[in-house]
Design an enzyme around this catalytic site. Structure first.
Site, short mmCIF file in Angstrom:
data_model
loop_
_atom_site.label_atom_id
_atom_site.label_comp_id
_atom_site.label_asym_id
_atom_site.label_seq_id
_atom_site.Cartn_x
_atom_site.Cartn_y
_atom_site.Cartn_z
N THR A 46 -18.28 5.25 -6.42
CA THR A 46 -17.02 5.60 -7.07
C THR A 46 -16.09 4.42 -7.31
OG1 THR A 46 -16.04 6.08 -4.91
CG2 THR A 46 -17.05 7.91 -6.09
N GLY A 76 -19.66 1.36 -3.97
CA GLY A 76 -20.84 2.06 -4.48
C GLY A 76 -20.66 3.03 -5.60
N TYR A 84 0.86 -1.18 0.00
CA TYR A 84 0.00 0.00 0.00
C TYR A 84 0.90 1.24 0.00
CZ TYR A 84 -4.27 -2.60 1.30
OH TYR A 84 -5.34 -3.45 1.33
#
Length: 302
Positions: free
Chosen positions: A223, A221, A69
């Protein structure tokens, strides 16, 4: 609903092996930028650190991260180390190994079993810890995970890892892992309007075996990745928004609440790089949906 006085404790608790966490935690990916990995704009460092400090104030004691990450300027693990070390005694940091990224952000070859110790040690170094609370083996299209998971089980025996999990798996892979060592958590993609029979089977299997299910992309959802189901997703957005208005909540809060309603063994790890959004996400743990609302939402997951 207000998020001013709601903390992560209001979401309830779940035990990962011998570690107790609140059911709403924090995913660390978005601390590095406004999109995953090297996509989008790198985060403002001070703002990302503020998110982590605010998370502690709101009672977050479960953070999901990984050495891979990172964006062109930010590393999630380095941010965690800077903001939170020395770490609170009750903070559980989960990481994952298997995938590998080069310094330029490109993806390298998935790790062989003998390379996983290096992945674990890199997380230890970046986080500044002598052991990792929870390590997921992220499956990278392997047909069998027994050898990879066995390598992590050896590191658990050596004391470098406290608990093990698996990610991006099918039920047969969970069964395979359980034959090697205890599994305390499964992390797979799972969301309201992304139906997946495999994930549904896994969530049921985890509930039966007392294993935590920790979905990612659960609030994608409006984006996130939507695939080929744009019309269905658009209708879902409309219903989610309607239910959100009825509760004085946001659509994201409704999606988090729906996730938690899937079972007492389900955790949520929504990610954000905004302290205000963090408070909203945490407050979703106190949102209770009616049976009628759950039925309307469940229809988009069938």
């Amino acid at each position: 609903m207000t998020s001013e006085t709601i903390t992560a404790a209001d979401s309830g608790t779940l035990t990962l092996g011998d570690l107790t966490v609140h059911r709403v935690g924090l995913g660390a990916m978005r601390l590095t930028g406004d999109a995953a990995f090297h996509l989008g704009t790198p985060s403002d460092r001070a703002r990302s650190l503020a998110v982590l400090h605010r998370a502690m104030e709101l009672g977050v004691n479960h953070i999901d991260t990984a050495a891979f990450y990172f964006s062109s300027l930010r590393s999630a693990n380095e941010l965690l180390n800077t903001a939170l070390a020395p770490y609170p005694d009750d903070l559980v940091i989960a990481t994952k190994v298997g995938p590998f990224r080069e310094q330029d952000g490109s993806w390298g070859t998935a790790a062989r079993p003998d390379q996983l110790r290096g992945h674990v040690e890199e997380n230890l170094r970046q986080l500044g810890r002598d052991h990792l609370d929870l390590v997921y083996l992220r499956r990278m299209r392997q047909d069998s995970i027994a050898e990879h998971f066995g390598a992590l089980a050896e590191l658990r025996q050596a004391g470098l890892i406290r608990h093990l999990g698996v990610s991006a798996v099918e039920p047969r892979h969970l069964t395979e892992a359980l034959a090697v060592a205890p599994v305390v958590a499964v992390q797979n993609r799972y969301g309201l309007d992304t139906p997946d029979p495999v994930a549904d089977e896994l969530i049921e299997l985890c509930g039966e075996r007392g294993i935590a299910f920790v979905p990612y992309y659960a609030v994608s959802g409006e984006t996130g990745e939507r695939g080929a189901h744009e019309r269905r997703a658009a209708v879902a957005d409309t219903v989610v928004a309607e239910i959100a208005r009825a509760h004085g909540a946001t659509p994201t809060q409704v999606r988090i609440a729906w996730t938690l309603h899937q079972g007492p063994h389900v955790l949520a790890i929504p990610g954000t790089g905004d302290p205000a959004h963090l408070a909203e996400n945490i407050a979703a743990g106190a949102l209770r949906l009616t049976d009628d609302e759950l039925g309307r939402l469940d229809a988009f997951h069938e």
